[in-house]
Design a protein around this motif. Structure first.
Motif, mmCIF file in Angstrom:
data_model
loop_
_atom_site.group_PDB
_atom_site.id
_atom_site.type_symbol
_atom_site.label_atom_id
_atom_site.label_comp_id
_atom_site.label_asym_id
_atom_site.label_seq_id
_atom_site.Cartn_x
_atom_site.Cartn_y
_atom_site.Cartn_z
ATOM 1 N N ILE A 1 0.891 -1.365 0.057
ATOM 2 C CA ILE A 1 0.092 0.000 -0.058
ATOM 3 C C ILE A 1 0.863 1.251 -0.286
ATOM 4 O O ILE A 1 0.825 2.311 -0.662
ATOM 5 C CB ILE A 1 -0.993 -0.039 1.129
ATOM 6 N N GLU A 2 1.699 1.191 0.949
ATOM 7 C CA GLU A 2 2.822 2.495 0.819
ATOM 8 C C GLU A 2 3.495 2.426 -0.252
ATOM 9 O O GLU A 2 3.564 3.797 -0.740
ATOM 10 C CB GLU A 2 3.640 2.193 2.124
ATOM 11 N N ALA A 3 3.963 1.691 -0.886
ATOM 12 C CA ALA A 3 4.675 1.592 -2.358
ATOM 13 C C ALA A 3 3.980 1.988 -3.394
ATOM 14 O O ALA A 3 4.288 3.100 -4.206
ATOM 15 C CB ALA A 3 5.220 0.174 -2.871
ATOM 16 N N ILE A 4 2.696 1.945 -3.497
ATOM 17 C CA ILE A 4 1.627 2.463 -4.334
ATOM 18 C C ILE A 4 1.438 3.806 -4.171
ATOM 19 O O ILE A 4 1.435 4.649 -5.036
ATOM 20 C CB ILE A 4 0.224 1.685 -4.188
ATOM 21 N N ARG A 5 1.474 4.451 -2.740
ATOM 22 C CA ARG A 5 1.319 5.733 -2.677
ATOM 23 C C ARG A 5 2.521 6.411 -2.899
ATOM 24 O O ARG A 5 2.464 7.722 -3.493
ATOM 25 C CB ARG A 5 0.909 5.923 -1.138
ATOM 26 N N ARG A 6 3.676 5.942 -2.873
ATOM 27 C CA ARG A 6 4.995 6.654 -3.072
ATOM 28 C C ARG A 6 4.915 6.786 -4.710
ATOM 29 O O ARG A 6 5.348 7.643 -5.301
ATOM 30 C CB ARG A 6 6.318 5.744 -2.832
ATOM 31 N N PHE A 7 4.576 5.675 -5.577
ATOM 32 C CA PHE A 7 4.280 5.810 -7.247
ATOM 33 C C PHE A 7 3.598 7.087 -7.305
ATOM 34 O O PHE A 7 3.791 8.003 -8.137
ATOM 35 C CB PHE A 7 3.879 4.622 -7.786
ATOM 36 N N ALA A 8 2.470 7.162 -6.738
ATOM 37 C CA ALA A 8 1.429 8.368 -7.157
ATOM 38 C C ALA A 8 1.946 9.738 -6.542
ATOM 39 O O ALA A 8 1.772 10.656 -7.366
ATOM 40 C CB ALA A 8 0.104 8.195 -6.177
ATOM 41 N N ALA A 9 2.718 9.665 -5.521
ATOM 42 C CA ALA A 9 3.181 10.865 -4.806
ATOM 43 C C ALA A 9 4.667 10.608 -4.683
ATOM 44 O O ALA A 9 5.094 10.300 -3.146
ATOM 45 C CB ALA A 9 2.607 11.619 -3.670
ATOM 46 N N PRO A 10 5.759 11.042 -5.391
ATOM 47 C CA PRO A 10 7.144 10.473 -4.994
ATOM 48 C C PRO A 10 7.620 11.441 -3.874
ATOM 49 O O PRO A 10 7.416 12.647 -3.860
ATOM 50 C CB PRO A 10 7.857 10.671 -6.449
ATOM 51 N N VAL A 11 8.454 10.712 -3.045
ATOM 52 C CA VAL A 11 9.182 11.382 -2.021
ATOM 53 C C VAL A 11 10.767 11.313 -2.348
ATOM 54 O O VAL A 11 11.365 10.570 -2.901
ATOM 55 C CB VAL A 11 8.829 10.467 -0.706
ATOM 56 N N PRO A 12 11.243 12.645 -2.124
ATOM 57 C CA PRO A 12 12.813 12.611 -2.333
ATOM 58 C C PRO A 12 13.684 11.694 -1.508
ATOM 59 O O PRO A 12 12.988 11.635 0.016
ATOM 60 C CB PRO A 12 12.997 13.996 -2.020
ATOM 61 N N VAL A 13 14.572 10.928 -1.956
ATOM 62 C CA VAL A 13 15.300 10.093 -0.971
ATOM 63 C C VAL A 13 16.772 10.409 -0.930
ATOM 64 O O VAL A 13 17.267 10.872 -2.116
ATOM 65 C CB VAL A 13 15.243 8.545 -1.787
ATOM 66 N N VAL A 14 17.269 10.419 0.145
ATOM 67 C CA VAL A 14 18.792 10.833 0.316
ATOM 68 C C VAL A 14 19.555 9.414 0.264
ATOM 69 O O VAL A 14 19.575 8.731 1.139
ATOM 70 C CB VAL A 14 19.169 11.574 1.674
#
Length: 285
Positions: A76-89
């Motif tokens: 579920i969280e991965a699908i959300r990340r695809f819809a709204a990408p989050v910057p990753v360090v």
């Protein structure tokens, strides 16, 4: 686990947070497994005549169900990340993931020598293996992000880990549920047991009412009715059947009901035996 939570929040990595979430369940699952093994060593009582061994199977079932919940959250969280990408360090993610991998390898080596036939131990081992795969996936994702800046690799690899976790969880839940439902072990097919005993044990001419189940993944039980061959005593027939079950099928605990004439489970004068469960001390009719 704590390092991965902090590192995941600082870096924005779902892979690290997913692995940390899995480790939360691991801490509980390993504790539950240890408690089950500890209590499983207690002797049988008048109320629990088979002892506490079934706790190990229950622990495996709960651990398997927990893996389903964790994998579902990751998906579920991965699908959300695809819809709204989050910057990753990437750099922070890589350092934390590498530390997590070392810890998981150590835990994996500790459990690797355990009895894989024990569902409880197998469940604990699969939890740690899932963690190790999660850390490895986080390292790969961090490397890709550092080299290319392509952040979708983070949720993509998280989904890959979730699928692996689901596959492992299904095997644990299926096996433990089968034992909890008193299902026959795969290698103890009643039809095959009947055919083997009637063909190999000269002291009996017929066996029926065969029931096989497991207390744990390693401890199996059988009850059956047996009709002695002509001229054979009840004791001789019982001993012969027990010996055959031990040597051929590895079952050390079997309850044999000896019969002569009509089946002890027959009703209304019917001498044929159906599938009704019956067990007890050896007797003669």
């Amino acid at each position: 686990m704590i390092v991965e939570v902090v590192g995941g929040l600082l870096s924005g990595s779902l892979a690290l947070l997913a692995d940390a979430g899995h480790m939360v369940s691991d801490a509980a699952a390993l504790a539950f497994s240890w408690i089950a093994i500890h209590y499983g060593k207690r002797p049988a009582t008048l109320q629990l005549t088979y002892g506490y061994k079934r706790l190990e199977v229950l622990a495996a079932f709960v651990n398997g169900c927990a893996l389903f919940v964790i994998a579902g959250w990751i998906l579920i969280e991965a699908i959300r990340r695809f819809a709204a990408p989050v910057p990753v360090v990437g750099k922070t993610m890589l350092i934390v993931a590498f530390a997590g991998l070392l810890a998981n390898i150590a835990a994996f080596l500790v459990l690797h020598g355990g009895n894989r036939e024990n569902l409880n131990m197998r469940g604990a081992w699969l939890h740690v293996m899932g963690d190790m795969l999660g850390s490895a996936a986080a390292i790969v994702a961090a490397g890709v992000i550092l080299l290319t800046g392509w952040t979708p690799i983070d949720p993509l690899l998280s989904i890959f880990v979730a699928v692996i976790i689901l596959k492992s969880a299904w095997g644990i839940v299926k096996s433990s549920a089968h034992i909890l439902l008193e299902g026959s072990p795969e290698f103890l097919n009643p039809t095959e047991i009947k055919a083997d005993l009637e063909a190999s044990v000269a002291q009996v001419q017929e066996v029926h009412h065969i029931h096989a189940w497991s207390i744990t993944g390693e401890r199996h039980m059988i009850t059956l009715h047996a009709v002695p061959a002509p001229g054979i005593s009840a004791r001789e027939a019982m001993i012969a059947v027990q010996q055959r079950l031990a040597t051929r099928f590895g079952v050390e605990h079997a309850t044999i009901q000896i019969e002569e004439g009509a089946c002890a489970g027959a009703h209304g004068g019917d001498t044929r035996c159906g599938d009704a469960s019956s067990s007890g001390e050896p007797s003669r009719r």
